[in-house]
Design a protein around this motif. Structure first.
Motif, PDB file in Angstrom:
ATOM      1  N   HIS A  55       0.816  -1.204   0.000  1.00 25.68           N
ATOM      2  CA  HIS A  55       0.000   0.000   0.000  1.00 25.68           C
ATOM      3  C   HIS A  55       0.858   1.266   0.000  1.00 25.68           C
ATOM      4  N   ILE A  56       1.927   1.260  -0.763  1.00 25.18           N
ATOM      5  CA  ILE A  56       2.782   2.448  -0.870  1.00 25.18           C
ATOM      6  C   ILE A  56       2.009   3.541  -1.607  1.00 25.18           C
ATOM      7  N   GLY A  57       2.011   4.721  -1.041  1.00 24.31           N
ATOM      8  CA  GLY A  57       1.348   5.842  -1.676  1.00 24.31           C
ATOM      9  C   GLY A  57      -0.091   6.045  -1.252  1.00 24.31           C
ATOM     10  N   GLU A  58      -0.663   5.084  -0.541  1.00 14.29           N
ATOM     11  CA  GLU A  58      -2.037   5.229  -0.070  1.00 14.29           C
ATOM     12  C   GLU A  58      -2.028   5.783   1.351  1.00 14.29           C
ATOM     13  N   GLY A  59      -3.159   6.262   1.806  1.00 12.37           N
ATOM     14  CA  GLY A  59      -3.240   6.891   3.121  1.00 12.37           C
ATOM     15  C   GLY A  59      -3.455   5.929   4.272  1.00 12.37           C
ATOM     16  N   SER A  60      -3.630   4.637   4.018  1.00 18.24           N
ATOM     17  CA  SER A  60      -3.969   3.695   5.081  1.00 18.24           C
ATOM     18  C   SER A  60      -2.746   2.965   5.628  1.00 18.24           C
ATOM     19  N   GLY A  61      -1.634   3.652   5.732  1.00 15.48           N
ATOM     20  CA  GLY A  61      -0.415   3.006   6.197  1.00 15.48           C
ATOM     21  C   GLY A  61      -0.245   3.002   7.699  1.00 15.48           C
ATOM     22  N   THR A  62      -1.134   3.670   8.424  1.00 12.27           N
ATOM     23  CA  THR A  62      -0.957   3.762   9.874  1.00 12.27           C
ATOM     24  C   THR A  62      -1.175   2.422  10.554  1.00 12.27           C
ATOM     25  N   LEU A  63      -2.109   1.623  10.059  1.00 17.58           N
ATOM     26  CA  LEU A  63      -2.348   0.302  10.653  1.00 17.58           C
ATOM     27  C   LEU A  63      -1.123  -0.589  10.476  1.00 17.58           C
ATOM     28  N   TYR A  64      -0.528  -0.535   9.303  1.00 18.81           N
ATOM     29  CA  TYR A  64       0.659  -1.348   9.052  1.00 18.81           C
ATOM     30  C   TYR A  64       1.861  -0.840   9.850  1.00 18.81           C
ATOM     31  N   SER A  65       1.958   0.451  10.002  1.00 17.41           N
ATOM     32  CA  SER A  65       3.045   1.011  10.817  1.00 17.41           C
ATOM     33  C   SER A  65       2.879   0.603  12.276  1.00 17.41           C
ATOM     34  N   PHE A  66       1.648   0.632  12.775  1.00 14.84           N
ATOM     35  CA  PHE A  66       1.375   0.198  14.140  1.00 14.84           C
ATOM     36  C   PHE A  66       1.725  -1.280  14.322  1.00 14.84           C
ATOM     37  N   ALA A  67       1.387  -2.101  13.327  1.00 16.42           N
ATOM     38  CA  ALA A  67       1.712  -3.536  13.398  1.00 16.42           C
ATOM     39  C   ALA A  67       3.220  -3.747  13.410  1.00 16.42           C
ATOM     40  N   ARG A  68       3.943  -2.978  12.610  1.00 17.31           N
ATOM     41  CA  ARG A  68       5.408  -3.112  12.581  1.00 17.31           C
ATOM     42  C   ARG A  68       6.030  -2.690  13.894  1.00 17.31           C
ATOM     43  N   ILE A  69       5.549  -1.588  14.472  1.00 19.64           N
ATOM     44  CA  ILE A  69       6.108  -1.115  15.743  1.00 19.64           C
ATOM     45  C   ILE A  69       5.803  -2.091  16.863  1.00 19.64           C
ATOM     46  N   LEU A  70       4.553  -2.578  16.929  1.00 22.41           N
ATOM     47  CA  LEU A  70       4.184  -3.553  17.945  1.00 22.41           C
ATOM     48  C   LEU A  70       4.977  -4.846  17.781  1.00 22.41           C
ATOM     49  N   GLY A  71       5.166  -5.271  16.548  1.00 23.78           N
ATOM     50  CA  GLY A  71       5.968  -6.463  16.289  1.00 23.78           C
ATOM     51  C   GLY A  71       7.414  -6.295  16.702  1.00 23.78           C
ATOM     52  N   LEU A  72       7.954  -5.122  16.453  1.00 23.19           N
ATOM     53  CA  LEU A  72       9.331  -4.850  16.844  1.00 23.19           C
ATOM     54  C   LEU A  72       9.474  -4.856  18.360  1.00 23.19           C
ATOM     55  N   VAL A  73       8.520  -4.227  19.050  1.00 25.53           N
ATOM     56  CA  VAL A  73       8.570  -4.202  20.514  1.00 25.53           C
ATOM     57  C   VAL A  73       8.463  -5.610  21.079  1.00 25.53           C
ATOM     58  N   LEU A  74       7.532  -6.401  20.557  1.00 26.60           N
ATOM     59  CA  LEU A  74       7.378  -7.779  21.052  1.00 26.60           C
ATOM     60  C   LEU A  74       8.606  -8.632  20.746  1.00 26.60           C
ATOM     61  N   SER A  75       9.192  -8.450  19.574  1.00 27.21           N
ATOM     62  CA  SER A  75      10.344  -9.279  19.229  1.00 27.21           C
ATOM     63  C   SER A  75      11.615  -8.854  19.958  1.00 27.21           C
ATOM     64  N   VAL A  76      11.611  -7.683  20.580  1.00 29.34           N
ATOM     65  CA  VAL A  76      12.750  -7.274  21.412  1.00 29.34           C
ATOM     66  C   VAL A  76      12.515  -7.636  22.881  1.00 29.34           C
ATOM     67  N   VAL A  77      11.292  -7.418  23.359  1.00 31.22           N
ATOM     68  CA  VAL A  77      10.995  -7.629  24.771  1.00 31.22           C
ATOM     69  C   VAL A  77      10.890  -9.115  25.119  1.00 31.22           C
ATOM     70  N   ALA A  78      10.309  -9.919  24.246  1.00 32.20           N
ATOM     71  CA  ALA A  78      10.103 -11.339  24.551  1.00 32.20           C
ATOM     72  C   ALA A  78      11.414 -12.089  24.822  1.00 32.20           C
ATOM     73  N   PRO A  79      12.462 -11.945  24.001  1.00 33.39           N
ATOM     74  CA  PRO A  79      13.710 -12.641  24.342  1.00 33.39           C
ATOM     75  C   PRO A  79      14.337 -12.154  25.647  1.00 33.39           C
ATOM     76  N   LEU A  80      14.182 -10.860  25.937  1.00 33.79           N
ATOM     77  CA  LEU A  80      14.706 -10.348  27.203  1.00 33.79           C
ATOM     78  C   LEU A  80      13.974 -10.974  28.391  1.00 33.79           C
ATOM     79  N   LEU A  81      12.660 -11.124  28.268  1.00 36.41           N
ATOM     80  CA  LEU A  81      11.898 -11.769  29.337  1.00 36.41           C
ATOM     81  C   LEU A  81      12.229 -13.262  29.447  1.00 36.41           C
ATOM     82  N   ILE A  82      12.490 -13.903  28.316  1.00 39.67           N
ATOM     83  CA  ILE A  82      12.896 -15.310  28.345  1.00 39.67           C
ATOM     84  C   ILE A  82      14.214 -15.456  29.094  1.00 39.67           C
TER      85      ILE A  82
END
Length: 72
Positions: free
Chosen positions: A31-58
């Protein structure tokens, strides 16, 4: 540490984080160039946070378990 979830749940959080990062990246590429990129950006940020925090908690759970074995 009683408040930490099990290793399986923490591993599933790691997998969920990696999956969200991947799906967010793929969705934003589609969806490059469209206005609905905020949901995908939120998913990427949440995924990044989970993939950093989960190994630290493990690691925290592993070291607390090792420390508890050494103290006995």
């Amino acid at each position: 540490m009683k408040w930490l979830p099990s290793f399986v749940r923490l591993f599933m959080l790691l997998v969920l984080g990696l999956l969200l990062t991947f799906l967010g990246a793929m969705g934003s590429i589609n969806h490059i160039g469209e206005g609905s990129g905020t949901l995908y950006s939120f998913a990427r940020i949440l995924g990044l946070v989970l993939s950093v925090v989960a190994p630290l908690l493990i690691l925290l759970k592993l070291f607390s378990r090792l420390d508890r074995k050494n103290a006995q």
